[in-house]
Every structure is written in C-alpha cells, then in structure tokens.
Design an enzyme around this catalytic site. Structure first.
Site, PDB file in Angstrom:
ATOM      1  N   ASP A   1       0.633  -1.480   0.227  1.00 18.65           N
ATOM      2  CA  ASP A   1       0.107   0.348   0.153  1.00 18.65           C
ATOM      3  C   ASP A   1       1.067   0.637   0.033  1.00 18.65           C
ATOM      4  O   ASP A   1       1.703   0.642   0.251  1.00 18.65           O
ATOM      5  CB  ASP A   1      -1.037  -0.321   1.214  1.00 18.65           C
ATOM      6  CG  ASP A   1      -1.672   1.399   1.200  1.00 18.65           C
ATOM      7  OD1 ASP A   1      -2.560   1.706  -0.379  1.00 18.65           O
ATOM      8  OD2 ASP A   1      -1.654   1.546   2.675  1.00 18.65           O
TER       9      ASP A   1
ATOM     10  N   ASP B   1      -0.157   5.407   0.569  1.00 21.41           N
ATOM     11  CA  ASP B   1       0.044   6.313   1.605  1.00 21.41           C
ATOM     12  C   ASP B   1      -0.357   6.004   3.334  1.00 21.41           C
ATOM     13  O   ASP B   1      -1.377   5.091   3.355  1.00 21.41           O
ATOM     14  CB  ASP B   1      -2.002   7.493   1.353  1.00 21.41           C
ATOM     15  CG  ASP B   1      -1.521   7.703   0.598  1.00 21.41           C
ATOM     16  OD1 ASP B   1      -1.456   9.257   0.188  1.00 21.41           O
ATOM     17  OD2 ASP B   1      -2.080   7.459  -1.058  1.00 21.41           O
TER      18      ASP B   1
ATOM     19  N   ASP C   1      -2.760  -0.193   6.033  1.00 17.14           N
ATOM     20  CA  ASP C   1      -2.796  -0.018   7.190  1.00 17.14           C
ATOM     21  C   ASP C   1      -4.326   0.712   7.319  1.00 17.14           C
ATOM     22  O   ASP C   1      -4.263   1.196   8.698  1.00 17.14           O
ATOM     23  CB  ASP C   1      -1.971   2.169   7.208  1.00 17.14           C
ATOM     24  CG  ASP C   1      -2.797   3.100   6.186  1.00 17.14           C
ATOM     25  OD1 ASP C   1      -3.432   2.454   5.473  1.00 17.14           O
ATOM     26  OD2 ASP C   1      -3.340   4.224   6.190  1.00 17.14           O
TER      27      ASP C   1
END
Length: 253
Positions: free
Chosen positions: A26, A28, A204
């Site tokens: 991922d 961001d 996240d």
C-alpha cells in the site's frame, strides 16, 4: 484460527525465506505518511530506492496496491516501472507496462460525481476527488460530516449493482463492485514473476483488510501499520517503523 477472524499481531516477520516473497505494498499510510490532503503525501527518496532494490532482488515480484489511480501513483512515487493496482484494484498494470482493461465505464462514474456534488458538495471542508474509475469524498477537515457522507454513498450504490462504496481514514469512495485489493493481489499471483511465491502485503487501512484475508488464505505474510483491529498477522506501530524494516528486507541476503 481462520483467516476470517482478527488475530493478535506478532512482531515483525522472519526474513529467512525473503528471496521467495512476492511483495505487495500500500502507499498512503505505508510507504508515505498520512497527511492533511492526498496531494501533499510523499514517498521518501530512501523508500523509493528500497522498493526499486527489492524489485531487482525479487526479479520484479513487487507491486504497489493503492486507492490512487495509476497516473497518480506514478507521479507520487516515481515508481512507474513497478507493477501496480490503482483504485483499489479497478486498474491493473504489470511491470512491463501492460494495463488490463478498466472494469467500469467512465459515464457511470460521471453520474455518480454529479449526484455526490448535489448531495454533499456544499459541505464545508469536503473535497470530492474524481478518479478515472471512482469518486472519493475526503472529509479529513470536517470529520463531523462523516454520517451524512456515508449515507449519501450508501444511497447512491443502492441503485447500482455494479457499484459499491468503501470507507477509509476520513474518506468514502464509490467504485466498481468487482474491485478490491484482495482481488488485485490474487490476479498478480497468477502471473509471472509473482506466481509460485509467498505473498506479503502491507497496508494500514480497513480498505486493506480483504488483501490481508487473501494473503492469509495463501499462507503468506500480512502486515498492518498502525492501531486498530485487523486480520493481519504482523504489525508495525508507524509507517516510519515499517519503512525501516523495508530497508532491511531490501538488503537481506
């Protein structure tokens, strides 16, 4: 314990079999820190070099898996030579530049954007972001508007079976129903150079959970960055801590 149940996260993964990994990252909140607006996010130069080094070490078996669209991924990261999935899997591109067909017509997304603008465009602090195959509503500057924004998204997708909405960190996004990060990872795992390797996925947000479930089901390594319940088996408290570990992974023998 099954892959469908949240489990206690363990310390960082063992690097014994690191040369057999297929790594999915991922952006961001993982490669880049979360900031006030998406346009301000940056991937540190050292991290970009580590991703490039890791891709060379793993014969190209590294892919970026993001909610951003592909052009934005390339501009933000400078990693246009790396395989990538954009808009949560609605866009897919291999490392050699082959893009798979988009999964939803732009005309439907245009209608969604118009409806959202009518419903919530007047709210202070709301930013409606049009992507090639989705529309995202960012409300980091006005978190009290979460309920009305989610309700608007829910109402819109109720009339379109080809669409769904997902929620993230102060963002709601309407996108193709077939798109998911888990599906994107599964597709890459059927292709060279990912095929036959051990999948590792780091993310996240709640939008990464289907990716964690897919990786767990394949006996891979799932990594959650930050706090909150997750199906990920491993965890790092911050994106910076994960990036330091990524440095170790990129240089592992």
């Amino acid at each position: 314990m099954t892959s469908d149940s949240p489990s206690p996260r363990r310390p960082q993964p063992d690097l014994t079999n690191s040369s057999r990994l297929a790594v999915f990252l991922d952006i961001d909140g993982t490669l880049a820190d979360i900031v006030a607006t998406p346009s301000q996010a940056k991937v540190p130069h050292a991290t970009r070099r580590n991703v490039e080094a890791l891709a060379r070490r793993l014969d190209g078996a590294v892919a970026l898996i993001s909610g951003r669209h592909l052009d934005d991924i390339d501009a933000m990261t400078g990693l246009g030579q790396i395989a990538a999935a954009g808009i949560h899997g609605a866009q897919l591109r291999t490392a050699n530049g082959v893009s798979l067909p988009d999964r939803l017509g732009a005309d439907l997304v245009s209608r969604v954007e118009g409806v959202l603008a009518d419903r919530i465009g007047g709210l202070s602090g709301v930013f409606i972001e049009r992507k090639p195959l989705s529309v995202a509503v960012h409300y980091r500057a006005c978190p009290d508007n979460e309920e009305v924004i989610v309700r608007a998204a829910r109402d819109i997708v109720a009339g379109h079976t080809a669409l769904k909405y997902i929620t993230g960190k102060r963002v709601v996004e309407i996108l193709p129903a077939v798109a998911s990060k888990g599906a994107a990872i599964a597709h890459f795992m059927e292709l060279e150079p990912f095929k036959g390797r051990i999948p590792l996925f780091a993310g996240d947000d709640v939008t990464d959970e289907d990716g964690f479930m897919l990786v767990n089901a394949m006996d891979g390594i799932s990594i959650k960055i930050g706090e909150g319940p997750s199906r990920a088996a491993f965890g790092f408290e911050t994106a910076a801590a994960f990036r330091r570990w990524l440095d170790t992974l990129a240089s592992a023998k």
